[in-house]
Write a protein that holds these residues in place. Structure first.
Motif, mmCIF file in Angstrom:
data_model
loop_
_atom_site.group_PDB
_atom_site.id
_atom_site.type_symbol
_atom_site.label_atom_id
_atom_site.label_comp_id
_atom_site.label_asym_id
_atom_site.label_seq_id
_atom_site.Cartn_x
_atom_site.Cartn_y
_atom_site.Cartn_z
ATOM 1 N N MET A 1 -19.296 43.700 -15.571
ATOM 2 C CA MET A 1 -18.507 42.848 -16.452
ATOM 3 C C MET A 1 -19.285 41.608 -16.895
ATOM 4 S SD MET A 1 -15.061 40.641 -15.598
ATOM 5 C CE MET A 1 -13.897 41.991 -15.497
ATOM 6 N N ALA B 1 -13.786 38.437 -21.525
ATOM 7 C CA ALA B 1 -14.408 39.333 -20.554
ATOM 8 C C ALA B 1 -14.317 40.761 -21.064
ATOM 9 C CB ALA B 1 -13.727 39.222 -19.187
ATOM 10 N N ASP C 1 -4.953 42.691 -14.534
ATOM 11 C CA ASP C 1 -5.898 43.290 -15.468
ATOM 12 C C ASP C 1 -6.669 42.190 -16.192
ATOM 13 O OD1 ASP C 1 -4.671 42.489 -17.947
ATOM 14 O OD2 ASP C 1 -3.487 44.314 -18.061
ATOM 15 N N VAL C 2 -7.659 42.579 -16.981
ATOM 16 C CA VAL C 2 -8.568 41.596 -17.585
ATOM 17 C C VAL C 2 -7.809 40.563 -18.406
ATOM 18 C CG1 VAL C 2 -10.423 41.323 -19.268
ATOM 19 C CG2 VAL C 2 -10.566 43.134 -17.574
ATOM 20 N N GLN C 3 -6.850 41.007 -19.213
ATOM 21 C CA GLN C 3 -6.106 40.067 -20.042
ATOM 22 C C GLN C 3 -5.183 39.188 -19.200
ATOM 23 O OE1 GLN C 3 -6.576 39.627 -23.507
ATOM 24 N NE2 GLN C 3 -5.469 37.777 -22.933
ATOM 25 N N TYR D 1 -18.656 38.064 -18.553
ATOM 26 C CA TYR D 1 -17.432 37.260 -18.652
ATOM 27 C C TYR D 1 -17.820 35.796 -18.747
ATOM 28 C CZ TYR D 1 -18.173 35.316 -14.076
ATOM 29 O OH TYR D 1 -18.725 34.604 -13.036
ATOM 30 N N GLY E 1 -10.637 41.427 -22.815
ATOM 31 C CA GLY E 1 -9.597 40.410 -22.892
ATOM 32 C C GLY E 1 -10.126 39.162 -23.571
ATOM 33 N N HIS F 1 -8.606 38.719 -11.133
ATOM 34 C CA HIS F 1 -8.838 40.126 -11.458
ATOM 35 C C HIS F 1 -9.239 40.943 -10.235
ATOM 36 C CE1 HIS F 1 -9.901 43.701 -13.672
ATOM 37 N NE2 HIS F 1 -11.139 43.657 -13.197
ATOM 38 N N ALA G 1 -4.520 44.074 -22.794
ATOM 39 C CA ALA G 1 -5.964 44.238 -22.779
ATOM 40 C C ALA G 1 -6.341 45.266 -23.844
ATOM 41 C CB ALA G 1 -6.433 44.699 -21.403
ATOM 42 N N LEU H 1 -14.659 44.513 -19.180
ATOM 43 C CA LEU H 1 -14.865 45.326 -17.983
ATOM 44 C C LEU H 1 -15.418 46.688 -18.403
ATOM 45 C CD1 LEU H 1 -14.391 45.788 -14.881
ATOM 46 C CD2 LEU H 1 -12.164 46.737 -15.533
#
Length: 537
Positions: free
Chosen positions: A433, A512, A460-462, A435, A525, A454, A12, A514
């Protein structure tokens, strides 16, 4: 869950100033340059999406539509904009039958609605932007006139769409070389599109919807039997409109979507169904998790096909379809020991009665957040190129039907059912967020897979974007799975009653950002299924 740095992948992206995440590196860089030169998140998003319309031409362009959620810093809910176009005033089932049209074909002029993107960009820019639209279009103009290298995923999609492009003489001339799609690394130039973008930069949306550019699009469509007129396009200049976003409370947050004719309400439905279950202990890459998600999606896509339409012309029962009691009743139909063999009729929970796109997001240093999606629908849309103006026309009208009485029956000035949906999560009255997950009909499934990855399973985002995906295709009746899902999981799904099939191309692509307000950090990500990236400063 910690990333295995021995395995392929990406981390990320973290930043403290501004951040952008798009499906092409040049678009992400463009967005950051706009932010660093004083533009806000919305300015950056418009500049980036204009670039994407040049360098990712199979997915998006000025001949398409868009939707946007924009959360100004301090706003308790996002501003929503519907930038989808309408059918020509002469478009009726009778008129089409008189032209011997018995079914809608995805490459027909009859599935081309008046493009809404430019109307939307101008409205957003005038209302919430800081920089003039003409300045924001300059990077896209440069890419069109000077050319830009084709990237690997773009090349793959282009090659698969070559047959469609061969079916239109202008598209074959301008988008193929000796009948073949360009390969990765080929520098592709679009001088006609550059000229059109220059006209829009100088004169605004009016340059697109009136005059020689509109005349070229209309002449192109009418030569193929289309019902479009220059009056239809002139009306399109003002078709983008601000609308009231819809939302659902989920796991201590509020998830926002644009209302119909987009399919955002189906994201809310899936989340509402799944939110009543305990989190599967087996984890995000388990048959138990996927099974529940498949079953929820099957129920929701059944409702989509029955109810989703243009609310200005038909009643779309959003309140009923997102009502917690209704979603709880649907949840009660899902069993962990097997798939539903039959679904109840749409809008009910009583089994006894059975019978291509780009997404991007931007957050600026002030905390303004933009969730933006722009699309031609299928790869290269209709495949119909208005050659003098360089505009590839979308095929959003493929969401219409010719069936009299159906909620999506084609009608004058009607908007079709739309798949493109920007998403936004807020918490405590603040944006958490922006996304989105592109991918046509897959989008409600893709968004809810990402959100649960998530926020429920803690990826995590990635990682939440990366995790292998699947989709119960409503049209094919099978669960389309990516290659990354373990064979043991697929075997378990089969034994639960799902028919699974591997797909060649992966499902969609997402981005996305965050907004970690506690630490003052942005975390971004971008999907490895596309060519893009997230970057911040």
């Amino acid at each position: 869950m910690k990333r295995d740095f021995h395995a392929p992948g990406r981390s990320a992206v973290y930043a403290t100033g501004g951040m952008a995440a798009t499906s092409m590196p040049i678009a992400t860089l463009t967005a950051l340059e706009v932010l660093k030169s004083g533009g806000n998140a919305l300015d950056a998003a418009i500049a980036a999406v204009a670039v994407l319309g040049v360098v990712e031409p199979q997915s998006t362009g000025i001949g398409g539509d868009c939707f946007c959620l924009y959360a100004p810093a301090g706003a308790s809910k996002p501003i929503a904009l519907n930038g989808s176009g309408r059918a020509p005033a002469a478009a009726t089932p009778e008129a089409l039958r008189a032209r011997q049209v018995s079914t809608l074909v995805n490459t027909s002029p009859h599935v081309v609605t008046v493009p809404g993107a430019i109307s939307a960009w101008e409205k957003l820019n005038k209302t919430h932007g800081r920089k003039p639209l003409g300045e924001l279009l300059q990077p896209a103009i440069r890419c069109a006139e000077e050319g830009f290298p084709v990237h690997p995923r773009v090349a793959l999609d282009w090659g698969e769409a070559a047959g469609k492009l061969r079916g239109n003489a202008a598209s074959a001339r301008r988008f193929l070389a000796n009948g073949e799609a360009p390969k990765a690394g080929h520098v592709f130039r679009q001088p006609e599109l550059g000229k059109t973008l220059r006209a829009i930069a100088e004169r605004g949306a009016r340059a697109f919807y009136e005059g020689e550019i509109a005349a070229d699009m209309v002449a192109t469509l009418r030569a193929l039997g289309g019902l479009h007129t220059e009056e239809d396009f002139a009306r399109g200049q003002h078709l983008a409109e601000f609308v009231e976003p819809i939302s659902i409370d989920w796991r201590g947050m509020t998830v926002f979507q644009c209302p119909p004719n987009g399919s955002g309400m189906h994201v809310l439905q899936i989340l509402g169904i799944l939110g009543g279950f305990a989190t599967p202990e087996q984890g995000p890459l388990s048959a138990e998790r996927y099974h529940r998600h498949i079953e929820a999606a099957r129920l929701v896509y059944r409702d989509r096909d029955a109810f989703l339409a243009d609310p200005s012309q038909v009643d779309v029962p959003v309140a009923k379809l997102t009502d917690p009691a209704y979603l709880a009743a649907l949840r009660g139909l899902i069993r962990d020991d097997g798939a539903m063999k039959l679904l109840p009729p749409a809008g009910t929970a009583d089994l006894a009665k059975h019978k291509d796109t780009v997404y991007l997001c931007v957050v600026d240093a002030e905390g303004n957040a933009c969730s933006f999606i722009n699309s031609l629908f299928e790869s290269f849309g209709s495949g119909i190129l208005a050659e003098k103006s360089g505009v590839m026309l979308h095929n959003r009208g493929f969401g219409f039907r010719l069936q009299e009485g159906h909620v999506n029956c084609i009608a004058p000035n009607k908007r079709p059912m739309h798949t493109i949906i920007p998403g936004m999560v807020m918490q405590g009255g603040q944006c958490l967020m922006p996304y989105g997950v592109m991918g046509g009909h897959f989008q409600p499934m893709g968004q809810t897979l990402f959100l649960t990855n998530h926020f429920e399973f803690g990826l995590d985002v990635q990682e939440a974007i990366d995790l292998p995906r699947l989709f119960p295709s409503p049209s094919k009746g099978v669960v389309e799975v990516e290659r990354g899902i373990p064979s043991a999981v697929l075997d378990r799904l089969t034994r639960l009653g799902h028919e699974v099939a591997l797909i060649e191309r992966p499902h969609g692509g997402g981005q996305a950002i965050l907004m970690d307000r506690k630490r003052g950090v942005l975390v971004g990500g971008s999907d490895p299924r596309k060519d893009g990236c997230a970057l911040g400063y």
